[in-house]
Design a protein around this motif. Structure first.
Motif, PDB file in Angstrom:
ATOM      1  N   LEU A 144       0.371  -1.359   0.143  1.00 24.32           N
ATOM      2  CA  LEU A 144      -0.437   0.505   0.059  1.00 24.32           C
ATOM      3  C   LEU A 144       0.691   0.940   0.412  1.00 24.32           C
ATOM      4  N   GLY A 145       2.451   1.086   0.267  1.00 21.31           N
ATOM      5  CA  GLY A 145       3.042   2.391   0.559  1.00 21.31           C
ATOM      6  C   GLY A 145       3.765   2.409  -0.472  1.00 21.31           C
ATOM      7  N   THR A 146       3.681   2.086  -1.639  1.00 30.18           N
ATOM      8  CA  THR A 146       4.050   2.156  -3.343  1.00 30.18           C
ATOM      9  C   THR A 146       3.023   2.631  -4.122  1.00 30.18           C
ATOM     10  N   SER A 147       4.114   3.499  -4.884  1.00 31.60           N
ATOM     11  CA  SER A 147       3.140   4.069  -6.134  1.00 31.60           C
ATOM     12  C   SER A 147       3.622   3.160  -7.359  1.00 31.60           C
ATOM     13  N   LEU A 148       2.795   3.110  -8.182  1.00 32.89           N
ATOM     14  CA  LEU A 148       3.246   2.431 -10.012  1.00 32.89           C
ATOM     15  C   LEU A 148       4.409   3.662 -10.136  1.00 32.89           C
ATOM     16  N   VAL A 149       4.200   4.504  -9.888  1.00 27.74           N
ATOM     17  CA  VAL A 149       5.831   5.356 -10.791  1.00 27.74           C
ATOM     18  C   VAL A 149       7.378   5.315  -9.750  1.00 27.74           C
ATOM     19  N   HIS A 150       7.070   4.746  -8.755  1.00 24.19           N
ATOM     20  CA  HIS A 150       8.208   4.574  -7.597  1.00 24.19           C
ATOM     21  C   HIS A 150       8.505   3.090  -7.956  1.00 24.19           C
ATOM     22  N   MET A 151       7.597   2.346  -8.287  1.00 24.75           N
ATOM     23  CA  MET A 151       8.107   0.494  -8.735  1.00 24.75           C
ATOM     24  C   MET A 151       9.044   0.758  -9.985  1.00 24.75           C
ATOM     25  N   LEU A 152       8.158   1.705 -11.015  1.00 27.91           N
ATOM     26  CA  LEU A 152       8.672   1.417 -12.101  1.00 27.91           C
ATOM     27  C   LEU A 152       9.905   1.862 -12.784  1.00 27.91           C
ATOM     28  N   THR A 153      10.611   3.558 -11.296  1.00 26.17           N
ATOM     29  CA  THR A 153      11.528   4.001 -11.898  1.00 26.17           C
ATOM     30  C   THR A 153      12.753   3.620 -11.021  1.00 26.17           C
ATOM     31  N   ALA A 154      12.218   3.166  -9.394  1.00 25.60           N
ATOM     32  CA  ALA A 154      13.311   2.900  -8.639  1.00 25.60           C
ATOM     33  C   ALA A 154      13.061   1.410  -7.600  1.00 25.60           C
ATOM     34  N   GLY A 155      12.175   0.389  -8.211  1.00 19.59           N
ATOM     35  CA  GLY A 155      12.039  -0.672  -7.881  1.00 19.59           C
ATOM     36  C   GLY A 155      11.661  -0.850  -7.113  1.00 19.59           C
ATOM     37  N   PRO A 156      11.494  -1.918  -6.142  1.00 13.90           N
ATOM     38  CA  PRO A 156      12.134  -3.495  -7.504  1.00 13.90           C
ATOM     39  C   PRO A 156      10.193  -3.516  -7.821  1.00 13.90           C
ATOM     40  N   PHE A 157      10.969  -4.056  -9.730  1.00  6.32           N
ATOM     41  CA  PHE A 157       9.623  -4.829  -9.617  1.00  6.32           C
ATOM     42  C   PHE A 157       8.943  -5.288  -8.697  1.00  6.32           C
ATOM     43  N   SER A 158       7.272  -5.248  -9.328  1.00  6.93           N
ATOM     44  CA  SER A 158       5.953  -5.974  -8.199  1.00  6.93           C
ATOM     45  C   SER A 158       4.940  -5.958  -9.890  1.00  6.93           C
ATOM     46  N   PRO A 159       4.754  -7.752 -10.056  1.00  7.63           N
ATOM     47  CA  PRO A 159       3.774  -7.820 -10.615  1.00  7.63           C
ATOM     48  C   PRO A 159       2.607  -7.353 -10.172  1.00  7.63           C
ATOM     49  N   ALA A 160       2.038  -7.680  -8.711  1.00  3.59           N
ATOM     50  CA  ALA A 160       1.067  -7.050  -7.759  1.00  3.59           C
ATOM     51  C   ALA A 160       0.217  -5.842  -8.357  1.00  3.59           C
ATOM     52  N   THR A 161       2.085  -4.650  -8.020  1.00  3.51           N
ATOM     53  CA  THR A 161       1.720  -3.426  -7.312  1.00  3.51           C
ATOM     54  C   THR A 161       1.382  -3.062  -9.281  1.00  3.51           C
ATOM     55  N   LEU A 162       1.754  -3.838 -10.413  1.00  3.66           N
ATOM     56  CA  LEU A 162       1.106  -3.044 -12.043  1.00  3.66           C
ATOM     57  C   LEU A 162      -0.032  -3.764 -11.670  1.00  3.66           C
ATOM     58  N   LEU A 163      -0.562  -5.420 -11.196  1.00  3.94           N
ATOM     59  CA  LEU A 163      -1.354  -5.599 -11.799  1.00  3.94           C
ATOM     60  C   LEU A 163      -2.558  -4.700 -11.075  1.00  3.94           C
ATOM     61  N   VAL A 164      -2.483  -4.390  -9.902  1.00  2.64           N
ATOM     62  CA  VAL A 164      -3.662  -3.743  -9.498  1.00  2.64           C
ATOM     63  C   VAL A 164      -3.375  -2.386  -8.996  1.00  2.64           C
ATOM     64  N   SER A 165      -2.726  -1.830  -9.190  1.00  6.50           N
ATOM     65  CA  SER A 165      -2.483  -0.003 -10.060  1.00  6.50           C
ATOM     66  C   SER A 165      -3.219  -0.176 -11.272  1.00  6.50           C
ATOM     67  N   GLY A 166      -3.214  -1.498 -12.550  1.00  3.52           N
ATOM     68  CA  GLY A 166      -3.304  -0.811 -13.381  1.00  3.52           C
ATOM     69  C   GLY A 166      -4.845  -0.913 -13.457  1.00  3.52           C
ATOM     70  N   VAL A 167      -5.566  -2.079 -12.864  1.00  2.61           N
ATOM     71  CA  VAL A 167      -7.216  -1.835 -12.280  1.00  2.61           C
ATOM     72  C   VAL A 167      -8.504  -0.432 -11.831  1.00  2.61           C
ATOM     73  N   LEU A 168      -6.956  -0.547 -11.278  1.00  4.47           N
ATOM     74  CA  LEU A 168      -7.635   0.443 -10.653  1.00  4.47           C
ATOM     75  C   LEU A 168      -7.391   2.369 -11.353  1.00  4.47           C
ATOM     76  N   LEU A 169      -6.253   2.247 -12.020  1.00  2.00           N
ATOM     77  CA  LEU A 169      -5.982   3.285 -13.781  1.00  2.00           C
ATOM     78  C   LEU A 169      -8.153   3.285 -14.176  1.00  2.00           C
ATOM     79  N   LEU A 170      -7.331   1.933 -14.499  1.00  2.00           N
ATOM     80  CA  LEU A 170      -8.329   1.453 -15.514  1.00  2.00           C
ATOM     81  C   LEU A 170     -10.058   2.338 -15.145  1.00  2.00           C
ATOM     82  N   ILE A 171     -10.715   1.434 -13.768  1.00  2.00           N
ATOM     83  CA  ILE A 171     -11.571   1.954 -13.322  1.00  2.00           C
ATOM     84  C   ILE A 171     -11.676   3.444 -13.277  1.00  2.00           C
ATOM     85  N   MET A 172     -10.559   4.058 -12.693  1.00  2.00           N
ATOM     86  CA  MET A 172     -10.604   5.805 -12.815  1.00  2.00           C
ATOM     87  C   MET A 172     -11.046   6.296 -14.003  1.00  2.00           C
TER      88      MET A 172
END
Length: 252
Positions: A144-172
């Protein structure tokens, strides 16, 4: 400069932390590691429920502005060559009707402190000198403390973060597009306030999508808050528009 080092704000942040952490502990038996995420959803629903009177006032204000539209057009015709006089007359008309051309901005402004506190709660490793246990929570494996941008730029890469953030963005994005389509004709024709000028309408339409852009940069917990908020806002606006219809305009 850390504004939350100021004692009153530090106390407010610590109180918010203890309340959210306590709610997460209560929800842990049924939600597990996602208890804090569920707590954020419940807090969002509570905030939105408390703002229902503001939404009702906003819907009534839109009704009033639509009713005043012919008089506003007459003022624009009469004082077209005198912008300062036109502004004074328009403001006086709004004042006499106990409304404002900017009434619709109040819900956004009212929620800003909540988003700011959530952002800070899931950004700090410690709160008021003690460890921030909220950072140990996740949503389907996405911290919950990681943003999508932080994950993509600073790592570590997390498929779960990518998926959950992507779903939330799609809904918005979907909700933003629905909001733009449902209320487009209403905004364009309901009144002649400053918020109904073509330039301002373009800005307001862009703001629907700006929420999704903002969610990319904030911690996932704040993105959850924004997602629940935009869905609630759309449903509430549709229901209130049916309860307080604008003359000559129907919800698409």
């Amino acid at each position: 400069m850390d504004i939350f080092a100021f004692p009153p704000l530090a106390w407010l942040l610590d109180a918010a932390y203890r309340a959210l952490a306590g709610l997460a502990d209560l929800l842990a038996p049924i939600a597990g590691a996602s208890a804090a995420a569920l707590a954020v959803v419940l807090v969002t629903l509570l905030v939105r429920a408390l703002l229902i009177p503001v939404g009702i006032s906003q819907a009534r204000a839109e009704q009033t502005r639509a009713r005043l539209a012919p008089r506003l057009r007459e003022l624009q015709r009469r004082h077209a060559k005198n912008p300062e006089r036109l502004q004074r007359e328009m403001l006086e008309l709004y004042r006499s009707e106990n409304t404002s051309p900017f009434a619709g901005l109040l819900p956004v402004l009212a929620q800003a402190p909540v988003v700011g506190i959530l952002y800070t709660l899931f950004l700090r490793s410690d709160i008021a000198g003690h460890p921030n246990t909220l950072l140990t929570h996740d949503l389907f494996g996405a911290p919950l403390g990681t943003s999508l941008v932080h994950m993509l730029t600073a790592g570590p890469f997390s498929p779960a973060t990518l998926l959950v953030s992507g779903v939330l963005l799609l809904i918005m994005i979907v909700v933003a597009d629905l909001t733009r389509r449902v209320f487009r004709s209403q905004q364009a024709s309901a009144d002649d306030s400053p918020l109904s000028s073509p330039a301002m309408l373009r800005v307001m339409n862009a703001l629907h999508y700006l929420t999704a852009v903002f969610a990319v940069f904030v911690p996932l917990a704040a993105a959850i808050y924004l997602t629940v908020t935009v869905v609630w806002t759309l449903v509430q606006r549709v229901l209130l528009r049916r309860r307080y219809p604008v003359p000559g305009v129907r919800v698409a």
